[in-house]
Design a protein around this motif. Structure first.
Motif, PDB file in Angstrom:
ATOM      1  N   TYR A 103       0.838  -1.207   0.000  1.00 37.18           N
ATOM      2  CA  TYR A 103       0.000   0.000   0.000  1.00 37.18           C
ATOM      3  C   TYR A 103       0.874   1.258   0.000  1.00 37.18           C
ATOM      4  O   TYR A 103       0.671   2.163  -0.806  1.00 37.18           O
ATOM      5  N   PHE A 104       1.849   1.332   0.905  1.00 33.82           N
ATOM      6  CA  PHE A 104       2.665   2.535   1.007  1.00 33.82           C
ATOM      7  C   PHE A 104       3.644   2.682  -0.150  1.00 33.82           C
ATOM      8  O   PHE A 104       4.164   3.763  -0.386  1.00 33.82           O
ATOM      9  N   ASP A 105       3.886   1.625  -0.884  1.00 28.11           N
ATOM     10  CA  ASP A 105       4.795   1.677  -2.022  1.00 28.11           C
ATOM     11  C   ASP A 105       4.075   2.080  -3.311  1.00 28.11           C
ATOM     12  O   ASP A 105       4.726   2.309  -4.327  1.00 28.11           O
ATOM     13  N   ARG A 106       2.753   2.162  -3.283  1.00 29.83           N
ATOM     14  CA  ARG A 106       2.000   2.530  -4.491  1.00 29.83           C
ATOM     15  C   ARG A 106       2.352   3.941  -4.927  1.00 29.83           C
ATOM     16  O   ARG A 106       2.763   4.774  -4.115  1.00 29.83           O
ATOM     17  N   ASP A 107       2.149   4.222  -6.215  1.00 25.74           N
ATOM     18  CA  ASP A 107       2.514   5.535  -6.753  1.00 25.74           C
ATOM     19  C   ASP A 107       1.615   6.654  -6.249  1.00 25.74           C
ATOM     20  O   ASP A 107       2.046   7.790  -6.138  1.00 25.74           O
ATOM     21  N   ASN A 108       0.360   6.369  -5.888  1.00 24.03           N
ATOM     22  CA  ASN A 108      -0.525   7.433  -5.418  1.00 24.03           C
ATOM     23  C   ASN A 108      -0.412   7.657  -3.907  1.00 24.03           C
ATOM     24  O   ASN A 108      -0.941   8.624  -3.392  1.00 24.03           O
ATOM     25  N   VAL A 109       0.279   6.782  -3.183  1.00 21.77           N
ATOM     26  CA  VAL A 109       0.517   6.980  -1.752  1.00 21.77           C
ATOM     27  C   VAL A 109       1.953   7.461  -1.558  1.00 21.77           C
ATOM     28  O   VAL A 109       2.209   8.449  -0.878  1.00 21.77           O
ATOM     29  N   ALA A 110       2.903   6.751  -2.141  1.00 25.23           N
ATOM     30  CA  ALA A 110       4.307   7.157  -2.241  1.00 25.23           C
ATOM     31  C   ALA A 110       4.916   7.590  -0.920  1.00 25.23           C
ATOM     32  O   ALA A 110       5.353   8.718  -0.752  1.00 25.23           O
ATOM     33  N   LEU A 111       4.958   6.681   0.032  1.00 21.59           N
ATOM     34  CA  LEU A 111       5.669   6.917   1.287  1.00 21.59           C
ATOM     35  C   LEU A 111       6.737   5.821   1.421  1.00 21.59           C
ATOM     36  O   LEU A 111       6.519   4.793   2.064  1.00 21.59           O
ATOM     37  N   PRO A 112       7.895   6.027   0.789  1.00 23.71           N
ATOM     38  CA  PRO A 112       8.901   4.961   0.738  1.00 23.71           C
ATOM     39  C   PRO A 112       9.465   4.577   2.106  1.00 23.71           C
ATOM     40  O   PRO A 112       9.821   3.420   2.318  1.00 23.71           O
ATOM     41  N   GLY A 113       9.531   5.513   3.027  1.00 22.80           N
ATOM     42  CA  GLY A 113      10.021   5.185   4.373  1.00 22.80           C
ATOM     43  C   GLY A 113       9.074   4.228   5.090  1.00 22.80           C
ATOM     44  O   GLY A 113       9.507   3.267   5.721  1.00 22.80           O
ATOM     45  N   MET A 114       7.781   4.510   4.993  1.00 21.22           N
ATOM     46  CA  MET A 114       6.785   3.619   5.599  1.00 21.22           C
ATOM     47  C   MET A 114       6.785   2.261   4.907  1.00 21.22           C
ATOM     48  O   MET A 114       6.678   1.216   5.553  1.00 21.22           O
ATOM     49  N   ALA A 115       6.938   2.272   3.581  1.00 22.09           N
ATOM     50  CA  ALA A 115       6.982   1.020   2.826  1.00 22.09           C
ATOM     51  C   ALA A 115       8.172   0.174   3.278  1.00 22.09           C
ATOM     52  O   ALA A 115       8.029  -1.034   3.514  1.00 22.09           O
ATOM     53  N   ALA A 116       9.329   0.788   3.418  1.00 20.40           N
ATOM     54  CA  ALA A 116      10.526   0.056   3.851  1.00 20.40           C
ATOM     55  C   ALA A 116      10.347  -0.483   5.270  1.00 20.40           C
ATOM     56  O   ALA A 116      10.771  -1.605   5.581  1.00 20.40           O
ATOM     57  N   PHE A 117       9.711   0.305   6.143  1.00 23.48           N
ATOM     58  CA  PHE A 117       9.468  -0.129   7.519  1.00 23.48           C
ATOM     59  C   PHE A 117       8.603  -1.389   7.558  1.00 23.48           C
ATOM     60  O   PHE A 117       8.926  -2.358   8.245  1.00 23.48           O
ATOM     61  N   PHE A 118       7.509  -1.387   6.794  1.00 27.92           N
ATOM     62  CA  PHE A 118       6.615  -2.546   6.812  1.00 27.92           C
ATOM     63  C   PHE A 118       7.199  -3.741   6.072  1.00 27.92           C
ATOM     64  O   PHE A 118       6.937  -4.887   6.434  1.00 27.92           O
TER      65      PHE A 118
END
Length: 173
Positions: A103-118
């Protein structure tokens, strides 16, 4: 034509582009259609793992599943069941974290730090499950995996400013 028995002779994108250019130069319509038809056929390749490991399965099938492990000494069934339950919990939590990563890695959300954390959390939970599986096997228990619960894929909320539906009126600050 069966593709499972046909050897795969892959080609890279550059050689495919050269082949298409040559086909267009010699006969623009006919040869390009033939080339596209060949590429479409390659997408139907199916890997059948049962055929690839028949020899190994023949050895495994000779083992007796009714005989308990020789390593099983003073290992209560309740303890084995509790470890299996914890393995399944770890895998389900890993699955939820992986869903959040996606979800956080999607282009319309784009929160790479949160994506890496999860993503890191997902890998950690999966490592926990693997350690418990290794312990279960070492003690002579049997690992029993249950089906995983499908996690949510959409985490939109009407109170979020960027994602609120038009019918919701947000208070101004």
């Amino acid at each position: 034509m069966q593709l499972a028995n046909r050897p795969f002779t892959g080609c890279n994108t550059a050689s495919r582009a050269k082949g298409l250019a040559r086909a267009k130069a010699s006969c623009p319509a006919r040869r390009v259609v033939v080339r596209v038809a060949e590429v479409e056929q390659l997408t139907g390749v199916v890997f059948i793992p049962q055929q690839a490991v028949q020899g190994e399965l023949a050895v495994v099938d000779k083992t007796n599943a009714q005989v308990q492990s020789f390593a099983r000494v003073n290992f209560n069934e309740a303890c084995e069941a509790a470890i299996n339950e914890q393995i399944n919990i770890e895998y389900n939590v890993s699955y939820v974290y992986h869903s959040l990563y996606a979800y956080f890695d999607r282009d319309n959300v784009a929160l790479p730090g949160m994506a890496a954390f999860f993503k890191a959390g997902s890998e950690e939970e999966r490592e926990h499950a693997e350690l418990l599986m290794q312990y279960q096997n070492t003690r002579g228990g049997r690992v029993r995996l249950a089906s995983m619960i499908q996690p949510e894929a959409e985490f939109n909320h009407p109170e979020k400013v960027g994602m609120a539906p038009s019918s919701v009126v947000l208070p101004r600050a």
